[in-house]
Design a protein around this motif. Structure first.
Motif, mmCIF file in Angstrom:
data_model
loop_
_atom_site.group_PDB
_atom_site.id
_atom_site.type_symbol
_atom_site.label_atom_id
_atom_site.label_comp_id
_atom_site.label_asym_id
_atom_site.label_seq_id
_atom_site.Cartn_x
_atom_site.Cartn_y
_atom_site.Cartn_z
ATOM 1 N N HIS A 199 65.004 81.038 37.027
ATOM 2 C CA HIS A 199 64.213 81.739 38.390
ATOM 3 C C HIS A 199 64.474 83.102 38.366
ATOM 4 N N ARG A 200 65.820 83.428 38.229
ATOM 5 C CA ARG A 200 65.862 84.745 38.965
ATOM 6 C C ARG A 200 65.335 85.683 37.242
ATOM 7 N N MET A 201 66.123 85.269 35.774
ATOM 8 C CA MET A 201 66.320 85.982 34.677
ATOM 9 C C MET A 201 64.730 86.119 33.570
ATOM 10 N N VAL A 202 64.422 84.832 34.235
ATOM 11 C CA VAL A 202 63.446 84.405 32.552
ATOM 12 C C VAL A 202 62.340 85.539 33.553
ATOM 13 N N PRO A 203 62.023 86.021 33.959
ATOM 14 C CA PRO A 203 60.991 85.854 34.729
ATOM 15 C C PRO A 203 60.924 87.826 34.095
ATOM 16 N N LEU A 210 57.329 92.568 27.429
ATOM 17 C CA LEU A 210 56.109 92.250 27.468
ATOM 18 C C LEU A 210 54.599 92.770 28.265
ATOM 19 N N SER A 211 53.896 93.883 27.536
ATOM 20 C CA SER A 211 53.363 94.884 28.556
ATOM 21 C C SER A 211 52.004 93.254 29.273
ATOM 22 N N ASP A 212 51.736 94.377 30.692
ATOM 23 C CA ASP A 212 50.989 93.331 31.706
ATOM 24 C C ASP A 212 51.185 92.640 31.613
ATOM 25 N N TYR A 213 52.688 92.517 31.800
ATOM 26 C CA TYR A 213 53.595 90.939 32.252
ATOM 27 C C TYR A 213 53.380 91.089 33.480
ATOM 28 N N GLN A 214 53.069 90.280 34.404
ATOM 29 C CA GLN A 214 53.087 89.833 35.836
ATOM 30 C C GLN A 214 53.609 89.226 35.993
ATOM 31 N N LEU A 261 53.644 79.111 33.536
ATOM 32 C CA LEU A 261 53.822 80.906 34.377
ATOM 33 C C LEU A 261 54.208 81.543 33.353
ATOM 34 N N TRP A 262 55.620 81.705 33.472
ATOM 35 C CA TRP A 262 56.340 82.669 32.518
ATOM 36 C C TRP A 262 55.839 82.723 31.261
ATOM 37 N N GLY A 263 54.870 82.608 30.690
ATOM 38 C CA GLY A 263 54.377 82.963 29.575
ATOM 39 C C GLY A 263 55.129 82.337 28.532
ATOM 40 N N PHE A 264 55.600 81.228 28.272
ATOM 41 C CA PHE A 264 55.632 80.333 27.233
ATOM 42 C C PHE A 264 55.015 80.990 25.712
ATOM 43 N N ARG A 265 54.067 80.326 25.741
ATOM 44 C CA ARG A 265 53.070 81.205 24.111
ATOM 45 C C ARG A 265 52.762 82.700 24.051
ATOM 46 N N ARG A 266 53.421 83.723 25.507
ATOM 47 C CA ARG A 266 53.385 84.943 24.989
ATOM 48 C C ARG A 266 54.908 85.403 24.415
ATOM 49 N N SER A 267 55.533 84.251 24.762
ATOM 50 C CA SER A 267 57.242 84.981 24.592
ATOM 51 C C SER A 267 57.069 85.233 23.398
#
Length: 404
Positions: A199-203, A210-214, A261-267
């Protein structure tokens, strides 16, 4: 020699990751030896002083993962709270005592329980030294948001109590203490630790590449997961396993939500990030398997899947996240580029096959038991290769000339 020791002990992650890497190899060598005797009949099974499955449980839950947990937290937690670094005078004794305790546990499995008790006492003493050092840093920090830090420090104390419960089982042979050590070790120590770190580190790591990552860390999701873990542990310890799905299925849904939410596909744009996200994805899958197993017990009165959900969690989630986090810290704190090269990626895929083979071993398939040995061998080969690549880094100065 003194210079080598100074280099080796220059930072907490060096000593603890070294111990964890060695344990990843030694624990599976021991387990592979035991499996080869029991399932292949290559030689007579050894007369261990405790059933091998419970020796394996201790070595994996308490003799393997905690070294990586301490190494990571002693590196990252001070940064989370803008606190002081952990002092060498604290982390070196913690490492020495814990490593000595685990090393002594192996001969104790042949010699006698009295030696295993001594091993646990050394181990617990080292853990307490390390825990007090972390607690001191978090408490003294003036930083406002210490939710992750306090959560994990609290959970680390629970982990110490779980290892102490294993010691009580050795002393009394009362199954309750063993049940508490294993259930507590998974659901009240390791899982809350890994989920809190995720929860702390993945995002955070995702936002750096990753660009434009919230970057979003919904605390409600963390607290729902922590509450679900506590409920699962309570139901398990209370013998109400047919209702575990009430905790596990909601947790699986929350874990899946976070993965998306944390962007699995973009990773997959960055391999070193993808290993984190793939590792985290195992959480939702393993919890879904736990929920399915419990619901079938509740609705049909059948207990299926065996230890498949457990190994989806411990090998799929825990081990994958260890490989991802430890590789990242090892590279970053040695002055090397934060990149997962082809070898690291292949080893990571090997860990995924390890989890898959171990899951298949618990399904009603012809010759399924052979998957036990296959999983152990794949893990062993992958971890030896990972160790050959990374263990020397802990023994050498940083390549950029900086201290640490």
């Amino acid at each position: 020699m003194n210079s080598r020791w100074q280099t080796f002990t220059a930072a907490p992650h060096r000593v603890f990751f070294f111990a964890g890497a060695m344990q990843g190899i030694l624990a599976l060598l021991w387990w592979t030896f035991d499996l080869a005797a029991r399932y292949l009949g290559l030689f007579a099974p050894a007369a261990w002083v405790v059933p091998s499955i419970w020796g394996h449980a201790f070595l994996m839950l308490y003799g393997f993962f905690p070294f990586f947990v301490f190494g990571f937290l002693m590196t990252a937690a001070p940064n989370w709270v803008n606190g002081d670094k952990v002092k060498r005078a604290h982390y070196v004794p913690a490492f020495v005592l814990m490593a000595a305790g685990v090393a002594l546990f192996y001969p104790a499995l042949l010699v006698g329980r009295w030696l295993a008790v001594l091993a646990l006492l050394l181990y617990l003493a080292g853990w307490m030294v390390g825990w007090l050092a972390l607690l001191n840093i978090v408490v003294k920090s003036p930083y406002d948001d210490k939710r992750h830090a306090y959560t994990i420090v609290g959970v680390m104390l629970v982990g110490w109590l779980g290892a102490a419960a294993y010691l009580l089982w050795l002393l009394s042979d009362t199954f309750f203490w063993l049940h508490l050590a294993i259930t507590g070790g998974i659901w009240l120590f390791l899982l809350p630790t890994f989920v809190s770190v995720s929860h702390r580190m993945v995002p955070f790591f995702s936002s750096t590449v990753l660009s434009d990552y919230q970057m979003r860390r919904p605390y409600w999701a963390l607290f729902v997961l922590l509450g679900g873990m506590a409920l699962h542990a309570a139901l398990d310890l209370g013998g109400v396993t047919r209702l575990l799905w009430l905790a596990d299925l909601p947790m699986a849904g929350v874990a899946l939500y976070l993965s998306v939410l944390w962007g699995f596909r973009r990773s997959f744009q960055v391999r070193l990030l993808a290993v984190l996200h793939v590792g985290f994805a195992w959480l939702a899958l393993s919890l879904a398997l736990y929920g399915l197993q419990s619901f079938m017990q509740f609705s049909l009165g059948r207990y299926v899947l065996g230890f498949a959900p457990l190994h989806a969690l411990t090998i799929g989630y825990f081990s994958s996240m260890v490989l991802a986090m430890v590789t990242r810290v090892t590279l970053g704190h040695s002055g090397r580029p934060l990149e997962a090269d082809a070898t690291t990626w292949l080893l990571f895929l090997g860990f995924q096959f390890t989890a898959l083979f171990r899951i298949l071993g618990d399904l009603p398939l012809p010759g399924a038991a052979h998957f036990y040995l296959a999983a152990a061998l794949v893990w062993l080969v992958c971890f030896i290769l990972w160790g050959v690549k990374h263990i020397p880094i802990y023994l050498r100065p940083r390549v950029d000339g900086r201290p640490g």
